[in-house]
Design a protein around this motif. Structure first.
Motif, mmCIF file in Angstrom:
data_model
loop_
_atom_site.group_PDB
_atom_site.id
_atom_site.type_symbol
_atom_site.label_atom_id
_atom_site.label_comp_id
_atom_site.label_asym_id
_atom_site.label_seq_id
_atom_site.Cartn_x
_atom_site.Cartn_y
_atom_site.Cartn_z
ATOM 1 N N UNK A 238 -43.193 -57.161 30.926
ATOM 2 C CA UNK A 238 -42.171 -56.183 31.106
ATOM 3 C C UNK A 238 -41.825 -56.048 32.262
ATOM 4 N N UNK A 239 -42.758 -55.652 33.345
ATOM 5 C CA UNK A 239 -42.222 -55.491 34.818
ATOM 6 C C UNK A 239 -41.438 -56.813 35.195
ATOM 7 N N UNK A 240 -41.580 -57.978 34.645
ATOM 8 C CA UNK A 240 -40.947 -59.113 35.143
ATOM 9 C C UNK A 240 -39.338 -58.976 34.563
ATOM 10 N N UNK A 241 -39.412 -58.400 33.405
ATOM 11 C CA UNK A 241 -38.039 -58.401 32.878
ATOM 12 C C UNK A 241 -36.994 -57.540 33.676
ATOM 13 N N UNK A 242 -37.722 -56.197 34.063
ATOM 14 C CA UNK A 242 -36.796 -55.211 34.759
ATOM 15 C C UNK A 242 -36.790 -55.551 36.270
ATOM 16 N N UNK A 243 -37.612 -56.351 36.897
ATOM 17 C CA UNK A 243 -37.482 -56.694 38.049
ATOM 18 C C UNK A 243 -37.004 -57.883 38.215
ATOM 19 N N UNK A 244 -36.462 -58.490 37.090
ATOM 20 C CA UNK A 244 -36.018 -59.940 37.247
ATOM 21 C C UNK A 244 -36.778 -61.051 38.087
ATOM 22 N N UNK A 245 -38.190 -60.792 38.147
ATOM 23 C CA UNK A 245 -38.953 -61.752 38.706
ATOM 24 C C UNK A 245 -39.672 -62.857 37.919
ATOM 25 N N UNK A 246 -40.557 -63.709 38.405
ATOM 26 C CA UNK A 246 -41.481 -64.777 37.889
ATOM 27 C C UNK A 246 -42.348 -64.033 36.648
ATOM 28 N N UNK A 247 -42.385 -64.294 35.615
ATOM 29 C CA UNK A 247 -43.426 -63.842 34.661
ATOM 30 C C UNK A 247 -44.607 -63.972 35.065
ATOM 31 N N UNK A 248 -45.102 -65.256 34.876
ATOM 32 C CA UNK A 248 -46.323 -65.453 35.358
ATOM 33 C C UNK A 248 -47.004 -64.895 36.539
ATOM 34 N N UNK A 249 -46.314 -65.059 37.715
ATOM 35 C CA UNK A 249 -46.694 -64.269 39.043
ATOM 36 C C UNK A 249 -46.894 -63.116 38.761
ATOM 37 N N UNK A 250 -45.789 -62.458 38.140
ATOM 38 C CA UNK A 250 -45.994 -60.720 37.840
ATOM 39 C C UNK A 250 -47.205 -60.614 37.228
ATOM 40 N N UNK A 251 -47.340 -61.239 36.000
ATOM 41 C CA UNK A 251 -48.673 -60.991 35.318
ATOM 42 C C UNK A 251 -49.865 -61.228 35.982
ATOM 43 N N UNK A 252 -49.950 -62.107 36.763
ATOM 44 C CA UNK A 252 -51.377 -62.216 37.762
ATOM 45 C C UNK A 252 -51.261 -61.148 38.793
ATOM 46 N N UNK A 253 -50.303 -60.679 39.270
ATOM 47 C CA UNK A 253 -50.223 -59.764 40.475
ATOM 48 C C UNK A 253 -50.676 -58.466 39.762
ATOM 49 N N UNK A 254 -50.219 -58.267 38.794
ATOM 50 C CA UNK A 254 -50.636 -56.881 38.197
ATOM 51 C C UNK A 254 -52.048 -57.016 37.723
ATOM 52 N N UNK A 255 -52.758 -58.034 37.494
ATOM 53 C CA UNK A 255 -54.213 -58.299 37.115
ATOM 54 C C UNK A 255 -54.915 -58.093 38.642
ATOM 55 N N UNK A 256 -54.458 -58.706 39.560
ATOM 56 C CA UNK A 256 -55.095 -58.708 40.985
ATOM 57 C C UNK A 256 -55.103 -57.053 41.349
ATOM 58 N N UNK A 257 -54.002 -56.165 41.009
ATOM 59 C CA UNK A 257 -53.839 -54.956 41.565
ATOM 60 C C UNK A 257 -54.975 -54.177 40.680
ATOM 61 N N UNK A 258 -55.222 -54.391 39.549
ATOM 62 C CA UNK A 258 -56.181 -53.668 38.626
ATOM 63 C C UNK A 258 -57.542 -53.814 39.124
ATOM 64 N N UNK A 259 -57.702 -55.289 39.772
ATOM 65 C CA UNK A 259 -59.132 -55.564 40.246
ATOM 66 C C UNK A 259 -59.554 -54.951 41.461
ATOM 67 N N UNK A 260 -58.553 -54.621 42.193
ATOM 68 C CA UNK A 260 -58.929 -53.938 43.628
ATOM 69 C C UNK A 260 -59.087 -52.713 43.234
ATOM 70 N N UNK A 261 -58.345 -51.904 42.213
ATOM 71 C CA UNK A 261 -58.474 -50.556 41.936
ATOM 72 C C UNK A 261 -59.826 -50.310 41.349
ATOM 73 N N UNK A 262 -60.259 -51.243 40.378
ATOM 74 C CA UNK A 262 -61.626 -51.259 39.965
ATOM 75 C C UNK A 262 -62.831 -51.385 40.968
ATOM 76 N N UNK A 263 -62.348 -52.254 42.051
ATOM 77 C CA UNK A 263 -63.267 -52.467 43.049
ATOM 78 C C UNK A 263 -63.429 -51.347 43.775
#
Length: 280
Positions: A238-263
């Motif tokens: 969804x984010x890559x669709x509205x930000x017009x960014x690379x889908x795979x990279x956006x998915x991984x970046x979101x996962x990374x953000x959630x990791x640091x929030x959990x940490x």
């Protein structure tokens, strides 16, 4: 709000992309639990890069690129298991096998004067380019991996935490280890279309590592990791669709953000003096 959620689904390629992202995100995150607990985080990156040799061989032989990548990925995974069981440390085995396979691919490519395969989609993924045939292949292979993980659940559980006791209990730990490596290879090839060679290791490791911050119970970790992976895949698309960014990279970046929030919000230490306190 409803219009914003439904807007991407007006395009058929986005419908296929969401299905593929959901399947890949869930599958990678589930098998990623075993990757994290067995300290195999490097293996996803290794097998993914080794598959490059298969892409080059397939090009030379006029075969489907993903068939070539799958064959080399499985052979590399089995080779890693073989070398490791001969007394070589797993990280060393991964390093030797994947660099050798990758170098072989580069060597073959350098021998072809007019090698013109576009590696962009293999390196970074192209989930928006998933065709109906690709989607059926992803679904079929994912089903095979999911059923295999379910059938091997008990064996994988015991060999992950205590392979010596597992062997004494009659579980063939060697067979289970090889089976997991093959399933990992299949999962990585399934994920290449979604996130590519460069990012597939992150999708395998990051959701499971995030779940590891939040629970010490194995079953909960499996469920939580799968949920995080599915959420990141869908929300990242969804984010890559509205930000017009690379889908795979956006998915991984979101996962990374959630990791640091959990940490940041985790309330218990990762390791105790007696080792990792993960239970069933």
């Amino acid at each position: 709000m409803t219009d914003a959620l439904l807007a991407p689904f007006q395009y058929e390629y986005m419908q296929r992309a969401f299905v593929a992202a959901l399947v890949v995100g869930t599958l990678c995150s589930t098998i990623g639990v075993y990757v994290v607990l067995r300290k195999l985080s490097f293996i996803g990156d290794g097998i993914a890069h080794a598959s490059f040799a298969g892409i080059v061989v397939a090009y030379l032989r006029g075969l489907d690129y993903y068939v070539g990548a799958l064959i080399v990925a499985v052979v590399t995974a089995l080779g890693i298991g073989f070398v490791n069981r001969r007394g070589v440390a797993i990280d060393t085995a991964i390093g030797v096998l994947f660099t050798g396979a990758f170098a072989f691919g580069v060597f073959l490519m350098s021998r072809v004067p007019r090698y013109n395969v576009d590696l962009q989609s293999f390196l970074f993924g192209n989930i928006l380019g998933v065709s109906r045939a690709d989607l059926w292949l992803i679904l079929g292979l994912s089903l095979i991996v999911a059923v295999s993980l379910a059938l091997l659940y008990r064996a994988l559980l015991y060999t992950t935490f205590d392979p010596v006791v597992a062997e004494a209990s009659g579980i063939r730990a060697g067979f289970v280890d090889y089976a997991l490596l093959v399933l990992l290879a299949l999962t990585i090839i399934i994920s290449l279309e979604a996130v590519g060679i460069v990012l597939v290791a992150a999708l395998l490791v990051t959701p499971a590592a995030t779940a590891f911050q939040l629970t010490r119970r194995f079953t909960r970790m499996l469920v939580l990791s799968a949920a995080i992976g599915a959420f990141c895949a869908v929300a990242g698309l969804y984010a890559s669709y509205y930000l017009q960014s690379a889908s795979g990279a956006t998915i991984v970046l979101l996962a990374t953000i959630l990791f640091f929030i959990a940490l940041l919000f985790r309330r218990r230490p990762l390791l105790q003096s007696s080792g990792t306190r993960t239970t069933r």
